[in-house]
Each structure stands twice: as C-alpha cells, then as structure tokens.
Design an enzyme around this catalytic site. Sequence first.
Site, PDB file in Angstrom:
ATOM      1  CG  LEU A  39     -13.245 110.518 -72.146  1.00  0.00           C
ATOM      2  CD1 LEU A  39     -12.526 111.442 -73.134  1.00  0.00           C
ATOM      3  CD2 LEU A  39     -12.286 110.054 -71.064  1.00  0.00           C
ATOM      4  CG  ASP A  40     -16.553 112.719 -66.022  1.00  0.00           C
ATOM      5  OD1 ASP A  40     -17.108 111.607 -66.097  1.00  0.00           O
ATOM      6  OD2 ASP A  40     -15.865 113.090 -65.049  1.00  0.00           O
ATOM      7  CB  ALA A  41     -20.329 116.273 -70.226  1.00  0.00           C
TER       8      ALA A  41
END
Length: 309
Positions: free
Chosen positions: A139-141
């Site tokens: 997942l994106d940060a």
Amino acid sequence: MSDQRSLYVPEGLEGERVDTALARLFGLSRGRAAEVIAAGDVQIDGREVAKSDRVTAGAWLEVLLPPPPSAPVPIAEPVPGMAIVYEDDDIIVVNKPIGVAAHPTTGWTGPTVIGGLLGTGHTVATSGAAERQGIVHRLDANTTGCMVVAKSERAYSRLKRAFHDREVTKRYHALVQGHPDPFRGTVDAPIDRHPSGNGRFAVVAGGRPSVTHYDTIEAFRAASLLDITLETGRTHQIRVHMSALRHPCVGDLLYGADPTLAARLGVQRQWLHAVKLGFMHPATDEYVEFTSAYPDDLQKALDVVAAES
C-alpha cells in the site's frame, strides 16, 4: 563500479524515447535513465543525446551505467498505531496507519511495516529481496488499511502467486472530488511512470494493463464516496485512474486534487483506505477475509463533507 554497455538498438524499440529505451533495456526507472542521459553517459552512433530524442532500430548504443544503489535495510522498531488484525504461523495481517511504507526504499526515511513487525518480535518469511522479505503486496505510504505479510516460505510463495494471478479480493473506499458519470463503471487504461520522471504515474499508451472498477456508495455536494475493486495492482493505480477521470481522491495534491477542499475537510493526504482483503489461506486453502474501519482523519473528513451536503 560503473558498467559500460554497447549494443545495437533492438527493432522492438524503434521510435521510442531514449529514456524509455534505456529503462526497458536495463531495468532503470525513467528518472534514473534521465539522470544517466543528462550526465552525458549515453551515445547513439557516437553522439550524445537528449532524453526526448527517439531511437532508431540498428543504431549503435553506448551507455555507461551507474553502479546500482545499495539496498536499504529495514530498521527494526515499533510503529505507533500499527495494529495486528490477525496472526498465525503463516501470515500476519496488519492495519497499516498513515505515513508508513510497506518496506524500505531508497530515499524513504520513515517507518515501515517490515521494520515495525521486526521491532515487535514478529518473524517474516526470508523469501524476497533483503529489504522486503515477506512482502507480497504493498500500500502507498499514505494509504491506510489491510495488508498481509507472509511469515512462512509456503505463505510467501502461494500469496505472491495469488496476487499475480488476481485471485485476491482487494476492496478500497475512496472519497473523490465531484460526481463520476456514470456513477458505476470501469477504468481500463494502461499505467506507467509519468514522462516528467517526478515520481508520479500516469495513463500512458503502451503502459502496463490496469483495470479499476468503481461504484458510488454515496454522493455528497462536493464529493462522492466510492467502493473500488482492482483487477490489477499497479503503483498508485486508484489515484491515477481517478485523476484520469478528473475526479481525484480528495486531498491527493500529487494528482490534481483541490487544496482548498482538502484544507476545509482537514485532509492532509489522499482519502483512500483499504477496507477489505480476502484470499485463500496458504496453509488451509480456506477463504479468509479481513476488514479495516476508517482511521480518524478520514472519518472526520467524511463527517464534514456529509454535514455540508
């Protein structure tokens, strides 16, 4: 140590930009390829080129490749707010908070899921590159929600295959600007790195196939809450596809969101949350599913936009 490469440009790259050709030939990012070109380390038929020049099949390409960057090492330390949703001998499912990357990457100095697990005494599979052992998806940060990490080698192998073969249920909720028309639809548009090389991705002809399905849960005056499922898992896929529809995720300034609306709703990142993750358990072959409630910042923004409607 730098690596000198010389070869004829393959026919399959006829007409491609030089930076794209380098990226495809040598596995570089477009940004890294542009840096090599700007340094004067690329010549075609004996002359230096610009990144936007086009290559011709059969031309003689000479490249001085830089040494690969050293892989970052996970820092084993607890991550505040990262909750364990489920754990057994094969898998561990976490509720990933904002500002946490899946694993360390060059340039990222913040906390990571892997570092947080190691820092609290959890074990992960040793398969995969050293900096992302056990990681089967990301997942994106600044995207929150459900994420699974493999603990056993069996789980790593089977989950990697399941994600690759699109046998995993990935469901997200996104608050996007405006009202998509139609309210329910599919975005089937290829994604690749943005030509600017600034870390963004974009819908690009010849990019990797990418398919996103969306359905409107509720339409508010200024925004719409969408239920989103993915057939593919490209970097920034939902963010790129929603931006391509001209309905970027609220707060996603990188992809064209309105900063005034974001400020009014108190959102400091993209309004995007992985609400559900389901897959066949790698040890039992039984279907398992995990859910995650909205974190406080997203819930508060949703309450504000609902009250304004």
